[in-house]
Design a protein around this motif. Sequence first.
Motif, PDB file in Angstrom:
ATOM      1  N   GLU A 360       0.850  -1.192   0.000  1.00 46.46           N
ATOM      2  CA  GLU A 360       0.000   0.000   0.000  1.00 46.46           C
ATOM      3  C   GLU A 360       0.885   1.240   0.000  1.00 46.46           C
ATOM      4  O   GLU A 360       1.455   1.612   1.016  1.00 46.46           O
ATOM      5  CB  GLU A 360      -0.915   0.013   1.226  1.00 46.46           C
ATOM      6  N   VAL A 361       1.048   1.845  -1.152  1.00 45.77           N
ATOM      7  CA  VAL A 361       1.854   3.055  -1.258  1.00 45.77           C
ATOM      8  C   VAL A 361       1.063   4.095  -2.034  1.00 45.77           C
ATOM      9  O   VAL A 361       0.958   4.022  -3.246  1.00 45.77           O
ATOM     10  CB  VAL A 361       3.203   2.784  -1.950  1.00 45.77           C
ATOM     11  N   ASP A 362       0.486   5.036  -1.352  1.00 50.99           N
ATOM     12  CA  ASP A 362      -0.228   6.139  -1.979  1.00 50.99           C
ATOM     13  C   ASP A 362       0.111   7.383  -1.182  1.00 50.99           C
ATOM     14  O   ASP A 362      -0.438   7.608  -0.105  1.00 50.99           O
ATOM     15  CB  ASP A 362      -1.739   5.890  -1.960  1.00 50.99           C
ATOM     16  N   PRO A 363       1.056   8.197  -1.645  1.00 48.27           N
ATOM     17  CA  PRO A 363       1.527   9.326  -0.839  1.00 48.27           C
ATOM     18  C   PRO A 363       0.592  10.519  -0.809  1.00 48.27           C
ATOM     19  O   PRO A 363       0.824  11.464  -0.053  1.00 48.27           O
ATOM     20  CB  PRO A 363       2.843   9.705  -1.528  1.00 48.27           C
ATOM     21  N   TRP A 364      -0.496  10.489  -1.609  1.00 49.54           N
ATOM     22  CA  TRP A 364      -1.323  11.684  -1.755  1.00 49.54           C
ATOM     23  C   TRP A 364      -2.465  11.680  -0.768  1.00 49.54           C
ATOM     24  O   TRP A 364      -3.182  10.702  -0.606  1.00 49.54           O
ATOM     25  CB  TRP A 364      -1.867  11.768  -3.184  1.00 49.54           C
ATOM     26  N   LYS A 365      -2.657  12.787  -0.110  1.00 48.76           N
ATOM     27  CA  LYS A 365      -3.775  12.924   0.823  1.00 48.76           C
ATOM     28  C   LYS A 365      -5.095  12.918   0.060  1.00 48.76           C
ATOM     29  O   LYS A 365      -5.191  13.431  -1.048  1.00 48.76           O
ATOM     30  CB  LYS A 365      -3.648  14.231   1.628  1.00 48.76           C
ATOM     31  N   ASP A 366      -6.116  12.323   0.676  1.00 49.86           N
ATOM     32  CA  ASP A 366      -7.433  12.301   0.051  1.00 49.86           C
ATOM     33  C   ASP A 366      -7.933  13.725  -0.167  1.00 49.86           C
ATOM     34  O   ASP A 366      -7.753  14.602   0.679  1.00 49.86           O
ATOM     35  CB  ASP A 366      -8.425  11.534   0.929  1.00 49.86           C
ATOM     36  N   GLY A 367      -8.570  13.949  -1.280  1.00 47.39           N
ATOM     37  CA  GLY A 367      -9.125  15.274  -1.562  1.00 47.39           C
ATOM     38  C   GLY A 367      -8.096  16.308  -1.951  1.00 47.39           C
ATOM     39  O   GLY A 367      -8.372  17.504  -1.912  1.00 47.39           O
ATOM     40  N   ASP A 368      -6.886  15.878  -2.318  1.00 46.96           N
ATOM     41  CA  ASP A 368      -5.832  16.816  -2.703  1.00 46.96           C
ATOM     42  C   ASP A 368      -5.295  16.457  -4.092  1.00 46.96           C
ATOM     43  O   ASP A 368      -4.217  15.878  -4.225  1.00 46.96           O
ATOM     44  CB  ASP A 368      -4.693  16.779  -1.680  1.00 46.96           C
ATOM     45  N   PRO A 369      -6.057  16.777  -5.153  1.00 51.65           N
ATOM     46  CA  PRO A 369      -5.602  16.436  -6.500  1.00 51.65           C
ATOM     47  C   PRO A 369      -4.510  17.362  -7.021  1.00 51.65           C
ATOM     48  O   PRO A 369      -3.826  17.035  -7.982  1.00 51.65           O
ATOM     49  CB  PRO A 369      -6.874  16.579  -7.337  1.00 51.65           C
ATOM     50  N   ILE A 370      -4.335  18.529  -6.390  1.00 55.03           N
ATOM     51  CA  ILE A 370      -3.380  19.516  -6.898  1.00 55.03           C
ATOM     52  C   ILE A 370      -1.944  19.013  -6.769  1.00 55.03           C
ATOM     53  O   ILE A 370      -1.133  19.160  -7.684  1.00 55.03           O
ATOM     54  CB  ILE A 370      -3.553  20.861  -6.172  1.00 55.03           C
ATOM     55  N   THR A 371      -1.606  18.408  -5.636  1.00 54.87           N
ATOM     56  CA  THR A 371      -0.237  17.921  -5.431  1.00 54.87           C
ATOM     57  C   THR A 371       0.118  16.867  -6.464  1.00 54.87           C
ATOM     58  O   THR A 371       1.182  16.917  -7.085  1.00 54.87           O
ATOM     59  CB  THR A 371      -0.072  17.340  -4.020  1.00 54.87           C
ATOM     60  N   ARG A 372      -0.777  15.905  -6.654  1.00 52.95           N
ATOM     61  CA  ARG A 372      -0.520  14.852  -7.639  1.00 52.95           C
ATOM     62  C   ARG A 372      -0.396  15.447  -9.048  1.00 52.95           C
ATOM     63  O   ARG A 372       0.490  15.065  -9.822  1.00 52.95           O
ATOM     64  CB  ARG A 372      -1.636  13.816  -7.596  1.00 52.95           C
ATOM     65  N   ALA A 373      -1.284  16.397  -9.374  1.00 53.16           N
ATOM     66  CA  ALA A 373      -1.259  17.002 -10.711  1.00 53.16           C
ATOM     67  C   ALA A 373       0.049  17.745 -10.955  1.00 53.16           C
ATOM     68  O   ALA A 373       0.616  17.682 -12.053  1.00 53.16           O
ATOM     69  CB  ALA A 373      -2.454  17.938 -10.880  1.00 53.16           C
ATOM     70  N   LEU A 374       0.546  18.460  -9.950  1.00 56.20           N
ATOM     71  CA  LEU A 374       1.807  19.187 -10.115  1.00 56.20           C
ATOM     72  C   LEU A 374       2.972  18.216 -10.242  1.00 56.20           C
ATOM     73  O   LEU A 374       3.922  18.466 -10.982  1.00 56.20           O
ATOM     74  CB  LEU A 374       2.035  20.145  -8.945  1.00 56.20           C
ATOM     75  N   ALA A 375       2.892  17.087  -9.522  1.00 53.28           N
ATOM     76  CA  ALA A 375       3.923  16.065  -9.655  1.00 53.28           C
ATOM     77  C   ALA A 375       3.967  15.533 -11.088  1.00 53.28           C
ATOM     78  O   ALA A 375       5.040  15.312 -11.658  1.00 53.28           O
ATOM     79  CB  ALA A 375       3.658  14.926  -8.669  1.00 53.28           C
ATOM     80  N   GLU A 376       2.793  15.334 -11.685  1.00 52.18           N
ATOM     81  CA  GLU A 376       2.742  14.862 -13.069  1.00 52.18           C
ATOM     82  C   GLU A 376       3.324  15.893 -14.029  1.00 52.18           C
ATOM     83  O   GLU A 376       3.944  15.536 -15.036  1.00 52.18           O
ATOM     84  CB  GLU A 376       1.297  14.519 -13.448  1.00 52.18           C
TER      85      GLU A 376
END
Length: 582
Positions: A360-376
């Motif tokens: 189980e590896v999911d570093p992104w907090k629930d409800g926080d799509p901005i961090t993941r999007a900037l990482a992409e």
Amino acid sequence: MTHTLSMEQAAVLERTGRFVLRACPGSGKTFLVGRRVAYRIAEWSERHAGLAVLSFTNVACDEIRNTVHAAACSQAFVYPHFIGTLDSFINQFIFLPFGCSVMGCKGRPRVVGAGGSPLPTTGIWGWGKGNSDCQKNRCTLAHFSWDPSDAFVDIRPNKIKCTRNYEVCKRLKDRFRHSGYATQTDAAYWAVRALRLAPAIARALVQRFPEIIVDEAQDTSELQMAILDLLVDAGLKHLLLVGDPDQAIYEWREARPELLERKTIAAGWEHPSLLTESHRNPQLLCNAVAQFSTLASPVRGRDTADQPELWFYKKAEMSELPARFERSCDEQRIAATSDTCSVLARGRVGIRRLAGFPDEVDPWKDGDPITRALAEVAIERDRGDRKTARRHLESLLVRAFCSHDHDHGLARVLQISHPDVGVLLFSVLSVLPSSTEAVASWVQEANATVEGILKEIAPNRVSEWPGLSVKAFTMVGRARSIEFRNRPLVSFFTGTHVVGRVRVETIHAAKGKTYEAVLLVLDNHSKECTPKRLLEQHPPDRRTAYVAMTRARRYLAVAVPDDTKAERLAPFDQFKRVIETS
């Protein structure tokens, strides 16, 4: 021009008309496509009508371009010819210029999602907000479209049962298209509609491209094949479909390999051509994997190399397989590097286990799509695709500062000038941390970077920046773990890792590649590509295993759990069983 081609390849070079070329793994089909393009263009006399060469990924198109370039055919890269993806061909010549006429929208439509701008997710595009079914099923705009019969359908491989018969989805999808938006699947559907309602468009396109070559044609969707059929109906006389139904592993992306098979016996199509000689795989490997293919007999391979091996491993020792593979490569006198040796698994869970990741590896907090999007965005930039990175960065900044239904540009959202928008995007892309940094430190540095640039360019809005965040810990079993925080950011997005001296990647990531040595790892507890499903001859699983095993040029091993039932090993009866001794 045929002196470097095999007899089978040379027979295809000068063929014209509509026909299928079925090419086994390692048969040099990309090389042949490139040589055919060079051959055809050398005789080309039309000034404003060209040859269209299409494939399904930019990587595949680049391979074709390299082959054409090696044949010294620079004319293929300029007007009137076209080399690109099938999606880009549909968008450029059908959907974007004519889509608005059938969608009922004003102005030029936009492709969003994969291959275009990010999917809009704010306001009404929250998709079923307040509806328990939509939230539970996590439905999005990309999950629904229309089929060639105009029926509204769920295009996911595992369709979701909806108690409201997709009522909410239908309503939102209609509003979506009236607003001028389309996913890539939608774009293909609207292209079909445009060609059907205005046959003159198809006739004009056939005049513009009187000859079309489609590589990897086993990956065509029903809508894409419908477009090709409409062009044939409009008078397209020269259409070459190149592919292998046994290597169709993208059915989860709407690929329909049976469509290619039907063309081999379709009325108006000539007899198919076959490439049955592998220049990559040794004969013993071809014999061992033949039962995973639908061909009547094994393909002809090279005479060298040893019999493929069947390994056994304990589930708890799965992460030790890459090191064992390294030792075996050394014994085979194969220089083990990430370019020559690859460990393959069906999905990302498998490669994470092989690479030593916790399940189980999911570093992104629930409800926080901005961090993941900037990482992409950082990953796209580091891959060299700054154009896509800039477009996605602009979209995520709009979402970060504007949560209501909108179609505004970033200048209006931040209340800054258009030149300042350019400065903002360039500055962020230039100083955003590298995606190879550890995820925790990357998030901290990236947040400081964006805040600092906003203070200079849009100081009145900086207080509204939501900030970036990462989980404090993740659960591994019943224990908390922070180990993931030290993993490189890119490792959470990629289908490939380097472990020791070898590469560990998904089978889909390895498609189209060649390695000196390959280890395919199967797991009894996966949903797909297990020994049980291979024994039961599930076509998608057998094709996936076939693609994986035929990547090997010299040495192939397949690893199965040591508790696999003996009868499930029947598909590997021509493999040499190897028990590792300590």
